[in-house]
Scaffold this motif. Structure first.
Motif, PDB file in Angstrom:
ATOM      1  N   ASP A  78       0.823  -1.305  -0.035  1.00 20.14           N
ATOM      2  CA  ASP A  78      -0.084   0.036  -0.102  1.00 20.14           C
ATOM      3  C   ASP A  78       0.623   1.213  -0.086  1.00 20.14           C
ATOM      4  O   ASP A  78       0.586   2.190  -0.615  1.00 20.14           O
ATOM      5  N   LEU A  79       1.949   1.316   0.963  1.00 16.89           N
ATOM      6  CA  LEU A  79       2.863   2.511   0.988  1.00 16.89           C
ATOM      7  C   LEU A  79       3.518   2.486  -0.633  1.00 16.89           C
ATOM      8  O   LEU A  79       3.596   3.852  -1.034  1.00 16.89           O
ATOM      9  N   LEU A  80       4.038   1.579  -1.066  1.00 12.46           N
ATOM     10  CA  LEU A  80       4.489   1.910  -2.633  1.00 12.46           C
ATOM     11  C   LEU A  80       3.644   2.202  -3.533  1.00 12.46           C
ATOM     12  O   LEU A  80       3.770   3.043  -4.456  1.00 12.46           O
ATOM     13  N   LEU A  81       2.415   1.570  -3.720  1.00 11.54           N
ATOM     14  CA  LEU A  81       1.563   1.851  -4.494  1.00 11.54           C
ATOM     15  C   LEU A  81       0.861   3.568  -4.274  1.00 11.54           C
ATOM     16  O   LEU A  81       0.517   4.291  -5.178  1.00 11.54           O
ATOM     17  N   SER A  82       1.061   3.922  -3.016  1.00 12.38           N
ATOM     18  CA  SER A  82       0.351   5.222  -2.883  1.00 12.38           C
ATOM     19  C   SER A  82       1.366   6.167  -3.079  1.00 12.38           C
ATOM     20  O   SER A  82       1.293   7.446  -3.332  1.00 12.38           O
TER      21      SER A  82
END
Length: 406
Positions: A78-82
């Motif tokens: 989620d962190l990377l995708l955001s």
């Protein structure tokens, strides 16, 4: 003269800039030339200038946010995708930007602070490298959750974004002529890693098996002056909070009712004029608010508790002064820091947006003479106090050896 390039590509604020500056000072003392590729070039230049560093600061490639901040960040995927990893084309551009910097400056060593995309780009460069920074930047494998399952409900038990993020990474690597990775763990694996802290304050210290710790260092986050405390009775409590945090007025109103004396620095949000900020903040005789940074080291030594958002830098500065921390975390990284404080008995905290009426009593509990947290904070300061004499000595020596400058 050998050159070291320090890469900062993710995260914001003085915590990153001060840590990099602290390491840079040590490297320059060994005769190394340092180039800092900084996410926030202006901030990094200002910190470097105030510390009298001779380093060169250049702009790092920055991936734009690609998700709403309202989307929950439960997993590292989620962190990377955001942070732009949902767009392979943008990721290709960022990788190319990092590779151009490596080619232009031809460093003898690449050191990553918090720079996942630079780690990917360096897969195509035959240069010694290592990572340094908090335990959050270098999670153990398999990638742990950022928010415990009992806090998110059964609907997010599975890391649904993992495959999406991995596919995006490998598409970008293929388009860049680089070898694909087997898992997202590679995005956070630069090779040898120096965790700037101690097991007690490592976000994943309870599950990390082979951490190499530099020892905690108070990085003199804010070289301001010490301030006078409000008159009256009650324990002294210092703190650093963000004025732009939603609901800050509500939190301050609760602190106004606590029988204690507060000195709080509130950093204005971008674009807000100091006088406008001063008008919207509640005031009281027991809470002194300053818009200018104060000397955390000095004020924490005088305080019985330090209130902050549980950023790693402010947390360590307070503990190195022998003062327990109450964290009001704004995002998962800070929430994990609060969890680490609780496990080690060095503090307490809660999510900022869930700060309830009992936070005053919980803060006061940390200030009481004989409390477990005060005693353990003093023990922490005694245990690691010598680290301030030679900040990050092992890390600096490791970089110098790789550069052939030792």
């Amino acid at each position: 003269m050998s050159t070291v390039m320090i890469c900062w590509g993710m995260g914001e604020g003085y915590g990153h800039a001060n840590k990099i500056a602290c390491v840079t000072g040590g490297l320059e003392a060994t005769g190394l030339h340092v180039v800092i590729a900084a996410r926030d070039r202006r901030l990094m230049e200002g910190v470097a200038r105030r510390r009298g560093l001779a380093c060169e600061v250049v702009q790092a490639p920055v991936l734009p946010a690609t998700r709403s901040p309202d989307v929950a960040t439960v997993f590292y995927s989620d962190l990377l995708l955001s942070r732009g990893y949902s767009d392979p084309d943008r990721l290709v551009e960022a990788i190319a930007g990092w590779r151009a910097l490596f080619e232009q400056h031809a460093p003898d060593v690449i050191a990553f602070e918090y720079a996942p995309t630079a780690i990917l780009a360096a897969r195509g460069v035959d240069t010694p490298r290592l990572g340094f920074g908090t335990g959050f930047y270098y999670p153990p494998a398999p990638l742990p959750r950022l928010i415990p399952e009992h806090m998110t409900g059964s609907g997010v038990a599975h890391d649904a974004g993992y495959d999406t993020a991995l596919e995006s990474v490998n598409q970008a690597l293929h388009a860049s002529g680089l070898t694909p990775v087997d898992g997202l763990e590679a995005v956070f694996d630069p090779g040898p890693v120096f965790i700037t802290g101690a097991p007690e304050v490592d976000h994943f210290g309870h599950i990390r098996r082979d951490g190499r710790y530099t020892g905690p260092v108070s990085e003199n986050l804010s070289p301001g002056s010490a301030l006078e405390w409000p008159q009256g009775k009650g324990p002294r409590i210092a703190g650093y909070l963000k004025a732009g945090a939603p609901g800050i007025e509500r939190v301050l109103l609760r602190l106004n009712r606590v029988r204690a004396r507060f000195v709080l620095h509130l950093s204005p949000k971008k674009g807000e004029r100091p006088e406008a900020l001063a008008r919207r903040l509640p005031r009281s005789t027991n809470v002194q608010i300053t818009l200018r940074p104060f000397d955390i080291d000095a004020m924490a030594r005088q305080a019985s508790c330090f209130v902050c958002h549980a950023g790693n830098g402010a947390t360590i500065a307070s503990l190195m002064a022998g003062t327990p921390v109450f964290g009001l975390d704004l995002h998962p990284e800070q929430g994990l820091q609060v969890d680490a404080l609780r496990r080690a008995g060095l503090g307490d905290g809660t999510h900022f947006h869930a700060a309830a009426g009992d936070i005053g009593e919980r803060i006061l509990a940390l200030t009481r003479h004989g409390s477990r947290e005060r005693q353990r904070a003093r023990n922490f300061a005694r245990k690691y106090g010598g680290a301030t004499l030679s900040p990050y000595r092992e890390l600096v020596s490791g970089v110098a050896r790789l550069a052939g400058g030792a």
